[in-house]
Each structure stands twice: as C-alpha cells, then as structure tokens.
Write a protein that holds these residues in place. Structure first.
Motif, PDB file in Angstrom:
ATOM      1  N   PRO A  61       0.838  -1.194   0.000  1.00 18.33           N
ATOM      2  CA  PRO A  61       0.000   0.000   0.000  1.00 18.33           C
ATOM      3  C   PRO A  61       0.876   1.249   0.000  1.00 18.33           C
ATOM      4  O   PRO A  61       2.072   1.185   0.327  1.00 18.33           O
ATOM      5  N   PRO A  63       2.709   4.587   1.319  1.00 22.48           N
ATOM      6  CA  PRO A  63       3.227   4.891   2.655  1.00 22.48           C
ATOM      7  C   PRO A  63       2.199   5.650   3.499  1.00 22.48           C
ATOM      8  O   PRO A  63       1.506   6.533   2.988  1.00 22.48           O
ATOM      9  N   ASN A  64       2.118   5.302   4.758  1.00 17.72           N
ATOM     10  CA  ASN A  64       1.214   6.014   5.660  1.00 17.72           C
ATOM     11  C   ASN A  64       1.917   7.236   6.243  1.00 17.72           C
ATOM     12  O   ASN A  64       3.086   7.503   5.960  1.00 17.72           O
ATOM     13  N   TRP A  65       1.227   7.984   7.084  1.00 22.44           N
ATOM     14  CA  TRP A  65       1.782   9.230   7.617  1.00 22.44           C
ATOM     15  C   TRP A  65       3.014   8.993   8.488  1.00 22.44           C
ATOM     16  O   TRP A  65       3.928   9.812   8.518  1.00 22.44           O
ATOM     17  N   LYS A  66       3.065   7.854   9.190  1.00 18.21           N
ATOM     18  CA  LYS A  66       4.238   7.552  10.016  1.00 18.21           C
ATOM     19  C   LYS A  66       5.475   7.352   9.141  1.00 18.21           C
ATOM     20  O   LYS A  66       6.558   7.839   9.458  1.00 18.21           O
ATOM     21  N   GLU A  67       5.303   6.624   8.037  1.00 21.26           N
ATOM     22  CA  GLU A  67       6.422   6.399   7.125  1.00 21.26           C
ATOM     23  C   GLU A  67       6.869   7.712   6.492  1.00 21.26           C
ATOM     24  O   GLU A  67       8.063   7.972   6.360  1.00 21.26           O
ATOM     25  N   LYS A  68       5.923   8.533   6.103  1.00 17.91           N
ATOM     26  CA  LYS A  68       6.271   9.827   5.498  1.00 17.91           C
ATOM     27  C   LYS A  68       7.053  10.687   6.485  1.00 17.91           C
ATOM     28  O   LYS A  68       8.031  11.322   6.119  1.00 17.91           O
ATOM     29  N   ARG A  80      10.946   1.662   3.246  1.00 16.94           N
ATOM     30  CA  ARG A  80       9.668   1.583   3.950  1.00 16.94           C
ATOM     31  C   ARG A  80       9.946   1.158   5.386  1.00 16.94           C
ATOM     32  O   ARG A  80      10.995   0.594   5.700  1.00 16.94           O
ATOM     33  N   GLN A  84       5.187  -1.221   9.581  1.00 21.04           N
ATOM     34  CA  GLN A  84       3.923  -0.685   9.092  1.00 21.04           C
ATOM     35  C   GLN A  84       3.340  -1.501   7.938  1.00 21.04           C
ATOM     36  O   GLN A  84       2.303  -1.138   7.380  1.00 21.04           O
TER      37      GLN A  84
END
Length: 96
Positions: A61, A63-68, A80, A84
């Motif tokens: 999927p 990247p989510n906000w934590k990864e960003k 990545r 997550q």
C-alpha cells in the motif's frame, strides 16, 4: 504463502510467512525473520526497521503518515518501515 527474502550483512535469508503477516510481530515472537530483522518499537516511531524494498514493492500500500514522517526523502529511494507493512505477496528487502 508469501516468500520473504532479507538481505543483511552480505547474506540473504529466505523464508515463508503466512498471508497478512507483519514481519516485526513475527520477529518479536522469535519466528522468521528473527534474528535477521532489525527493529525496536514496532510502532513507526523509531525507524529502526527501515528497509529498502528491492522486490514486491508494487504490491504494498502507499506509505502512511508515520512512514512519510520518519523516512521523508528516503521513500523515493524505496525505503519503507517494515513495522507498518502487512505482507500479502512475496517481498525482498535490504537492511543496512
């Protein structure tokens, strides 16, 4: 079942995991890929599990906000946060 290949310290470690597996959870309970996977918090706060995805990224999927927040420009290099990700397809990654 997905095949996971982790490259670390010049070696490749290969194993099979159940569908919809989180590798940090597996490592935490001493199942593959323990002890090959570096991790700490498992919550996207420390970035210890940051890995460059070299195969299978197209199945992940976005990247989510934590990864960003944690990875920033490293996302463009294919990094990545493994904590997550829930693995549903074969994946190959490198940890520095």
């Amino acid at each position: 079942m997905p095949i996971v290949v982790i490259h670390k310290n010049g070696e490749a470690h290969r194993g099979e995991v159940k569908d919809d597996t989180n590798l940090v959870v597996r490592a935490g309970i001493k199942q593959f890929p323990f002890p090959y996977l570096a991790y700490k918090c498992g919550m996207g706060k420390c970035a210890t599990c940051a890995s460059r995805i070299i195969g299978g990224a197209e199945h992940l999927p976005p990247p989510n906000w934590k990864e960003k927040k944690q990875l920033g420009d490293r996302l463009d290099e294919g990094y990545r946060l493994v904590c997550q990700l829930w693995i549903k397809h074969d994946i190959e990654l490198v940890q520095d």
